[in-house]
Design an enzyme around this catalytic site. Sequence first.
Site, PDB file in Angstrom:
ATOM      1  N   ARG A 165       0.849  -1.200   0.000  1.00  0.00           N
ATOM      2  CA  ARG A 165       0.000   0.000   0.000  1.00  0.00           C
ATOM      3  C   ARG A 165       0.884   1.250   0.000  1.00  0.00           C
ATOM      4  O   ARG A 165       1.461   1.607   1.021  1.00  0.00           O
ATOM      5  CB  ARG A 165      -0.938   0.012   1.211  1.00  0.00           C
ATOM      6  CG  ARG A 165      -1.785   1.295   1.256  1.00  0.00           C
ATOM      7  CD  ARG A 165      -3.035   1.169   2.107  1.00  0.00           C
ATOM      8  NE  ARG A 165      -2.769   1.018   3.527  1.00  0.00           N
ATOM      9  CZ  ARG A 165      -3.716   1.123   4.483  1.00  0.00           C
ATOM     10  NH1 ARG A 165      -4.967   1.375   4.140  1.00  0.00           N
ATOM     11  NH2 ARG A 165      -3.396   0.950   5.749  1.00  0.00           N
ATOM     12  N   ASP A 449      -4.370   3.178  14.049  1.00  0.00           N
ATOM     13  CA  ASP A 449      -3.522   3.721  13.001  1.00  0.00           C
ATOM     14  C   ASP A 449      -4.018   5.116  12.669  1.00  0.00           C
ATOM     15  O   ASP A 449      -4.855   5.675  13.381  1.00  0.00           O
ATOM     16  CB  ASP A 449      -3.466   2.798  11.782  1.00  0.00           C
ATOM     17  CG  ASP A 449      -4.802   2.671  11.051  1.00  0.00           C
ATOM     18  OD1 ASP A 449      -5.756   3.416  11.371  1.00  0.00           O
ATOM     19  OD2 ASP A 449      -4.891   1.834  10.134  1.00  0.00           O
TER      20      ASP A 449
END
Length: 534
Positions: A165, A449
Amino acid sequence: MAAGDGVEILGAPGDRFEEILTPEALRLVATLQREFGGKRAELLAARAATQRDLSAGGTLDFLPETRRIRDDNLWRVPAPAPGLVDRRVEITGPTERKMTINALNSGANVWLADFEDANTPLWENMITGQLNLRDALDRTIDFTSDEGRAYRLRPDGELATIVVRPRGWHLDEKHVLVDGHRVSGSLFDFALYFFHCAQRQLDKGKGPYFYLAKMESHLEARLWNDVFGVAQAALGLPRGTIRATVLIETIPAAFEMEEILYELRDHSAGLNAGRWDYLFSIIKKFRSRGREFVLPERNSVTMTAPFMRAYTELLVKTCHGRGAHAMGGMAAFIPSRRDPEVNAIALAKVRDDKTRESADGFDGSWVAHPDLVPLCKEVFDAALGTRPNQLDRLRGEVSVTAQDLLAVAKTPGSITEAGLRNNVSVALQYLANWLGGNGAVAIFNLMEDAATAEISRSQIWQWVHNDITLGEGPLVTRALVEQIIGEELGKISAALGGAFDAARYDQAAALFREVALADDYAEFLTVPAYERMP
């Protein structure tokens, strides 16, 4: 340091960095930046225009100009690529060395190797992460901890498939200039991995695969598709070698799922329900629109809320109608080694969540911790049996309207002082860790996160600016939040004792005030945070 060809490296040199920052790799970075940097800037300006329209009272709907794509029942994405046929369990995490080994060994089918929300973009993190991925493919990544514990890769056939990613389109890489301007973080991350690892992956019978984050329109997907075409040609690889899964984690993108798959056609590997960023996006896009778009505190918003059900049902129907994988959302729970009661309650919730996803037709789902891989696998094994996926579940009975996707006001739940305090504490702890180089942080038995921190600070901004009262009565004001910041910092200090870094937490608190309490809303907290780090 000038790297030639108009490329300048501002980041400090490090051990083995020259193996990644080669002239040939940087030439690909420069080629992509020159070719696509202007279009990227145009698309980011289009995001701002959409935001202005929504803030002025506008709404979102399925695009009339792309109806022909949605109505054409003939087109399909390619068959799943090697290593992506069975994706019943995917584990996510940053690309630090131990995590790389543990994730690949975890028993998951796929590892999302994250340069984005679970990562802090310290220069060292970005380059060592690339080294770790290359070393993993070369099987030279063995690691011994300070305690003497050895970490070794299992045989290749037992390892998870790597899916990288890159950072979203909105982020720069400030340590690399092309023709005097910062390079796109997306293009930098993509180009380095693709240059060094595409052929390595192909040699292992798989390929260069990516997760694409934070997109808000099919035109942004088109840009990625164009990038893929140029990159494959530059390395002499056939078109379609790259495969990409798109995270549907913004509310505008939810209205363009078909078009996003269509734009990526030859390279598409499916869509993922990026649930946490999706909540953040809804708060952000409609932050000034009053109570109709005010969500309850974050821990009470579940996937059974009507607007979330609409989003996930539409995602499965859209993907399977085009032959693409539909991937479920993150189970963020972190099992506790000390509290079996907490584990029992949380694991039951994870099981319910994964059971709902498998019953809805998802082909697999995400977990944040290796200990959750067996549970997720067990649930999807029960649903799939010997089949690698359930692409045959077309969900023709599903019908989702624009009003269904925007039905935020139907969400049950409350806004309490405990919820406000949790948002403050989580954001402070996460930002302190982020500024210190750690982008995936276990807080209150959840893996936090950047997405979950974004929800926390955005909810507080929205509550302050929309005259929201807590269930206990008080109005959410700047003064109240300031008071709670001080009190929660005191609790964190007491809990950490000698490990409390006062300077780091002062920095985190200042950043938090900027992104949660300022009159002007920061589109992403990671942007001002990035400017605060070396």
